[in-house]
Design a protein around this motif. Structure first.
Motif, mmCIF file in Angstrom:
data_model
loop_
_atom_site.group_PDB
_atom_site.id
_atom_site.type_symbol
_atom_site.label_atom_id
_atom_site.label_comp_id
_atom_site.label_asym_id
_atom_site.label_seq_id
_atom_site.Cartn_x
_atom_site.Cartn_y
_atom_site.Cartn_z
ATOM 1 N N ALA A 1 88.805 112.931 43.648
ATOM 2 C CA ALA A 1 89.043 114.258 44.196
ATOM 3 C C ALA A 1 88.086 114.463 45.355
ATOM 4 O O ALA A 1 87.035 113.840 45.429
ATOM 5 C CB ALA A 1 88.791 115.306 43.129
ATOM 6 N N GLY B 1 86.508 118.941 45.942
ATOM 7 C CA GLY B 1 87.772 118.577 45.334
ATOM 8 C C GLY B 1 88.315 119.691 44.467
ATOM 9 O O GLY B 1 87.717 120.763 44.373
ATOM 10 N N PRO C 1 86.036 118.367 40.049
ATOM 11 C CA PRO C 1 86.176 117.171 40.874
ATOM 12 C C PRO C 1 85.153 116.098 40.528
ATOM 13 O O PRO C 1 85.483 114.919 40.492
ATOM 14 C CB PRO C 1 85.973 117.689 42.295
#
Lengths: 623, 485
Positions: free
Chosen positions: A412, A525, A546
């Motif tokens: 991510a 992310g 993330p």
């Protein structure tokens, strides 16, 4: 369709169903094999076992273990270790769901606001409420302001020193010589004539770019505080919108600060373009620093204020209307943009983390609210029990879990959402931003120091640490233009007399069983909050962040997490005489390029048997 | 010293194993700068100039130890501007020793090199005094004896190979560093009172710094733990306190005042309600009924009247923001007992309804009085019967009630004092000659005419532009040009 490993198939209409089988989600755990590395370690002096504890200049508590072959310039093994545990989900269990906004915000002090909003999104789904357009627009602004702090802080304060004069001069003297001679490509924009000048500006404490990183993020924090009370933990987020008192003063002060930081953001793109190109030109092997397969994931964010309705059934539609398109990239190909698919594919594994499994506790949910199959490792079913243990590289070694999508390792990042947006080309807002299928184009207006400019972030051919940082610099400009557009929307709404930013005044917390999920994004992310509530209190609360994805340990299938994979793929390019002078700069560049943010990585789900029951020596009475 | 620690920590062993040769310094791994951050600081110190002569201290080490924290206090601190963190770090403030910050987010070096400075402090080998700043709550590491600590920094001992090391918990660092520290500062609600990691139902047995160090703890300067609470704390509150403490240590200022809970007294002496811009809505008995309302937030769950804080006065960053300023109800995040003493959030606190009812009664009396007075005060003395503007026609209609109210009000207002003004005739007042106001010449609705109409009427009347007078008086927008026509 999009799943290769999960036992899910799609009928002609695109409806998902579970494949036939006794226990379709069952899997075999593969043991991690260290015998080769252990043998090399025992027999060779140039193979070094290196413990980086702690890794600094990241948010939170991260440590890293590697085995490096100094002669071959190769990393043989890498382990990412989250070293902090707080137990937020345990604390949330049994509480009023409204507390979750404020408590889950404190999961992370770097991106607390986005946790707060993700939490309120999950609650909106569970309560069945939407958000007035003003609330939607202001939430988008908040998110963009968050990135205007997060991303520059990462680029100039945390990762930046890795590219500064004091470092390059000592780790790669030949590179420093080259830097002194190399002219920058965009010196006319950022004012640094040679690369050496630019690298000197990145020096901690004394460098211009370093100090600017502290100063230029303050206007965004001010705007954030004007709208949300304080930063990083906002005070005005409520389910169904915001409790902010919206006035023209508030909007004006916000917009001014967005415009004032735009110059800085525009300059940043050229700086990181120059850094990236310089390293590529100096040695093409720098393209291998932190490289890993192009597997990325993002749930998108910045809801269309007029399209978002807070329902799970509508998620595929409102998801695709976001300013960042949800999506999963596998081997460089976009496989889905459907939020249902993204949610179905998510699983968390704890085979190498300090948690016990939850397989004995049954599976509360076989399907999501839309009838799509979900597995026992899905966050809505997860039931994690923390158990501190001795560290063992073959067994358990971190407080982070291993989330996977379709049982594949995906990463991510801020760049993931640029990538999915570019590849999908579905982003409907074209006033300043355009997704072309291979790139995103960002139109920026004229600002105090720089003229109007058009930026284009192209999907990179190679995927490595430098591309991550470069994409992050573009992402700042991208998010500022989203913010700019949303302030305009907010002004228009004011003109129409629509200044209400929240749906409800009195909370009616449902008493029956409800589930909800919030898909939102942080600077590093996407993140999701999955909640289950019953009788008016939370019965399960799951946060996937993330850095949980990126810092994850190996999964039961033997696949290492993204940090680990990126570090193992990193060639050692620094110049050193012996093991004693080896600094590991290339490894650090690889790790830091992910913008690690550890506070929210580690958290636990509720456990029916609390480990506290085993313990009788607690001095503070909390047991 | 041992007995002042309330939680015994016997699990962490770091004496050399038999046969091990202690290394004085670790190798370069993790030290990407090839030098410590201290070296970068040294460059700054060497250019300190006259600052050196102000006070005995050139530098002070600040060890920032993160326990069970979210990093929010650090993030908040880098936003501070009174002073800013870079001013403290770079010696920009005369008389304040340079702050050598040892912080995991800003340190150049990682791994053993990072830990090494902490070890030196522990061994008493530093060349300057040190302060410790603790962020996050302190977990009970008795629960993790023999296994991984809840929160840890560094693997020790540094001379041992990786597999023989123990990860050292941050609480162990506190236990070792606190006794010799010049000052210990707990930043943020987790470190000061316990915060969310210590709330009900937590699995880690977390407590606050002052609970951990106990009743008898005093730092080298003789202070118990200094508490700068908040979730997140106001960055300025922290940097201000540190600066004042550094000044004190350097003989450049007094010891700051602390309240009964060790908070900076000038910051946390009063409740946030007393500084709140919405506090006066409370006083008049007006309360927001929905989110986004501009009135007092007490009835949608604000705890402001009972929470010590000054965010509404200081703002959150650079004077901007603040919870209630923006529209967020106070949830008591600066207060001991947060969060459990204040949940469920957005539920009206029990004391609120009786208090707001009284306030409504008070408001019911004061509001009409104020509004009537305001109507008369909100008026230029010239606007006797006519406000002469396109705005607000009600200003033209002055009722008899208001005239008589104003008459008596003025009598009381100027009782035993003189009305301002010389009471001369208009002609005597203006040296350049008195001009008949256009309203008098052209009628009551002169002000509502468009400029063209004014000019036309003026031309009809034959008035011309006289030198030294305002053009509006004659109804000309651009009198000179008009004259030429």
């Amino acid at each position: 369709m999009c799943f290769q490993n999960l036992p899910i198939e799609f009928d002609a209409l695109g409806n998902a169903r579970l494949k036939e089988g006794l226990d379709p989600y069952a899997y075999q755990t593969r043991d991690l094999d260290r015998s080769k590395v252990e043998k090399l370690l025992a027999s060779n002096g140039h193979v070094k076992d290196i413990n980086l504890d702690p890794v600094t200049r990241v948010a939170g508590a991260l440590s890293f273990h590697t085995v490096v072959d100094l002669e071959a310039g190769k990393v043989l093994e890498a382990h990412s270790i989250a070293t902090l545990f707080r137990g937020y989900e345990v604390i949330l269990k049994g509480r009023d769901p409204r507390d979750a906004m404020f408590i889950s915000s404190r999961v992370c002090g770097v991106c607390g606001g986005v946790h707060s909003v993700a939490s309120s999104l999950a609650m909106e789904m569970a309560f069945g409420i939407g958000v007035p357009p003003m609330g939607g627009a202001l939430r988008n602004i908040q998110l963009a302001l968050d990135f205007m702090v997060d991303n520059p802080v990462h680029l100039y304060l945390l990762a930046g020193p890795d590219y500064s004069q004091v470092v390059i001069e000592r780790t790669n003297p030949s590179l420093w010589e080259a830097a002194k001679k190399t002219e920058t490509r965009h010196g006319d924009v950022h004012g640094f004539k040679t690369m050496a000048e630019l690298f000197t500006a990145l020096n901690p404490l004394t460098g211009k770019l370093y100090l600017e990183g502290l100063q230029m993020t303050r206007p965004a924090k001010e705007a954030y505080a004007i709208l949300y009370g304080k930063y990083p933990h906002p005070q005005t987020v409520v389910p169904g919108g915001l409790s902010t008192t919206v006035s023209l003063q508030v909007l004006n002060e916000t917009q001014l600060r967005i415009i004032r930081t735009l110059d800085y953001a525009k300059r940043g793109v050229f700086i990181w373009d120059d850094i990236t190109e310089f390293f590529y030109d100096a040695d093409s092997r720098y393209q291998q620093i932190g490289t890993r397969p192009k597997n990325l994931i993002d749930t998108g964010m910045w809801d269309d204020p007029y399209a978002y309705d807070g329902t799970y059934a509508g998620a595929p539609e409102w998801g695709e209307r976001r300013w960042a398109t949800p999506g999963v990239i596998i081997d460089g190909e976009l496989v889905t943009t459907n939020l249902h698919h993204i949610n179905m594919g998510m699983e968390e594994f704890v085979e190498h983390s300090y948690y016990d499994g939850w397989e004995d506790d049954g599976v509360p949910f076989r399907t999501d609210p839309a009838g799509n199959p979900i597995g026992p490792n899905h966050p809505w079913n997860k039931e994690t029990k923390p158990r501190s243990d001795q560290r063992n590289w073959k067994d358990r070694y971190t407080w982070s879990t291993a989330p996977r999508w379709d049982r594949q390792v995906v990463e991510a990042g801020a760049y993931a959402r640029l990538w999915t947006t570019a590849a999908a080309a579905k982003m409907p807002h074209t006033r300043f931003l355009q997704a072309t299928g291979t790139s995103v184009k960002i139109d920026t207006p004229q600002t105090a120091a720089l003229p109007a400019m058009e930026f284009e972030w192209k999907i990179p051919e190679t995927w490595n640490a430098f591309e991550r940082n470069r994409a992050r610099a573009y992402h700042i400009v991208y998010s500022l233009m989203v913010a700019y557009e949303n302030v305009q929307i907010a002004f228009d709404l004011m003109g129409q007399g629509e200044n209400k930013a929240a749906t409800m005044t009195e909370f009616r917390v449902p008493r029956n069983e409800r589930v909800g999920v919030g898909f939102w994004g942080a600077g590093r992310g996407f993140l999701t909050h999955h909640l289950v509530m019953d009788k008016g209190v939370l019965t399960n609360y799951q946060i996937v962040t993330p850095s949980t994805f990126n810092a994850s340990p190996a999964d039961p299938f033997g696949q290492p997490g993204p940090y680990e994979e990126a570090v193992v793929n990193t060639p050692i390019l620094e110049e050193f005489d012996s093991g004693d002078t080896f600094t590991g700069i290339d490894i650090f560049r690889a790790i830091r390029s992910f913008d690690p943010c550890m506070p929210c990585t580690v958290h636990i789900a509720n456990g029916r048997d609390m480990i506290m029951q085993d313990v009788t020596t607690c001095a503070c009475g909390a047991a | 010293m041992e007995n002042m620690i309330s939680v015994p920590m016997k699990a962490r062993v770091d004496v050399p194993l038999e046969g091990e040769i202690s290394r004085s310094l670790p190798d370069q791994m993790g030290n990407v700068a090839g030098a410590h951050s201290a070296e970068l600081h040294q460059r700054l110190l060497e250019t300190g100039g006259r600052m050196d002569s102000m006070g005995p201290l050139k530098k002070v080490y600040v060890f920032w130890l993160p326990g069970m924290s979210c990093d929010g206090c650090s993030v908040s601190t880098i936003g501070a501007t009174e002073p800013s963190i870079e001013e403290l770090l770079t010696g920009a403030l005369p008389g304040v020793p340079v702050m050598i910050l040892h912080h995991y987010q800003f340190q150049m070096e990682s791994g053993d090199h990072f830990t090494h400075l902490l070890e030196q402090a522990d061994a008493g080998a530093l060349d300057a005094p040190y302060i410790i700043v603790y962020e996050g709550s302190i977990p009970d590491e008795n629960l993790t004896v023999g296994t991984e600590p809840w929160a840890a920094k560094g693997s020790l001992p540094l001379w041992a190979p990786a597999d023989q090391r123990q990860r050292r918990s941050t609480s162990e660092w506190v236990r070792r560093l606190a006794p010799e520290a010049a000052v210990t500062i707990a930043i943020g609600t987790c470190a000061t009172w316990g915060g969310i990691p210590a709330s009900l139902g937590n699995p880690t047995g977390a407590i606050s710094m002052m609970d951990f160090l106990g009743k008898d703890y005093r730092s080298a300067l003789g202070l118990p733990v200094v508490n700068v609470p908040g979730c997140p704390p106001i960055g300025d509150d922290f940097t201000e306190t540190v600066t004042l403490l550094l000044k004190f240590m350097n003989g450049q200022g007094p010891l700051p005042d602390f309240d009964e809970l060790g908070r900076p007294a000038w910051q946390f002496g009063e409740t946030v309600h007393l500084h709140c811009p919405r506090g006066a809505w409370y006083e008049e008995g007006n309360f927001a009924r929905e989110f986004g309302g501009k009135e007092c937030l007490a009835e949608i769950g604000c705890w402001g009247p009972v929470v010590n804080c000054h965010i509404t006065e200081r703002g959150f960053i650079n004077g901007k923001g603040g919870c209630m300023v923006a529209g967020g109800a106070c949830i008591g995040c600066m207060s001991p007992g947060f969060p459990d003493k204040f949940t469920p959030f957005y539920k009206r606190p029990p004391q609120t309804t009786p208090a707001t009812t009284l306030s409504r009664m008070h408001g019911a009396l004061t509001k009409p009085l104020r509004r009537t007075t305001q109507l008369e005060r909100n008026r230029e003395p010239r606007w006797k019967s006519d406000a002469t503007s396109g705005w607000a026609p009600q200003y033209d209609n002055v009722t008899l009630f208001h005239r008589s109210f104003e008459y008596f009000y003025t009598r009381i207002q100027y009782f035993r004092s003189e009305l301002p003004g010389r009471n001369e005739k208009d002609e005597e007042k203006y040296a350049s000659g008195y001009v008949v106001p256009p309203e008098a010449a052209y009628g009551k609705h002169y002000a509502q005419w468009l400029p063209e109409r004014r000019a036309e009427e003026a031309r009809k009347r034959g008035t011309y532009q006289r030198p030294g007078l305002s053009p509006q008086a004659d109804g000309f927008e651009t009198p000179v040009q008009d004259d030429q026509e």
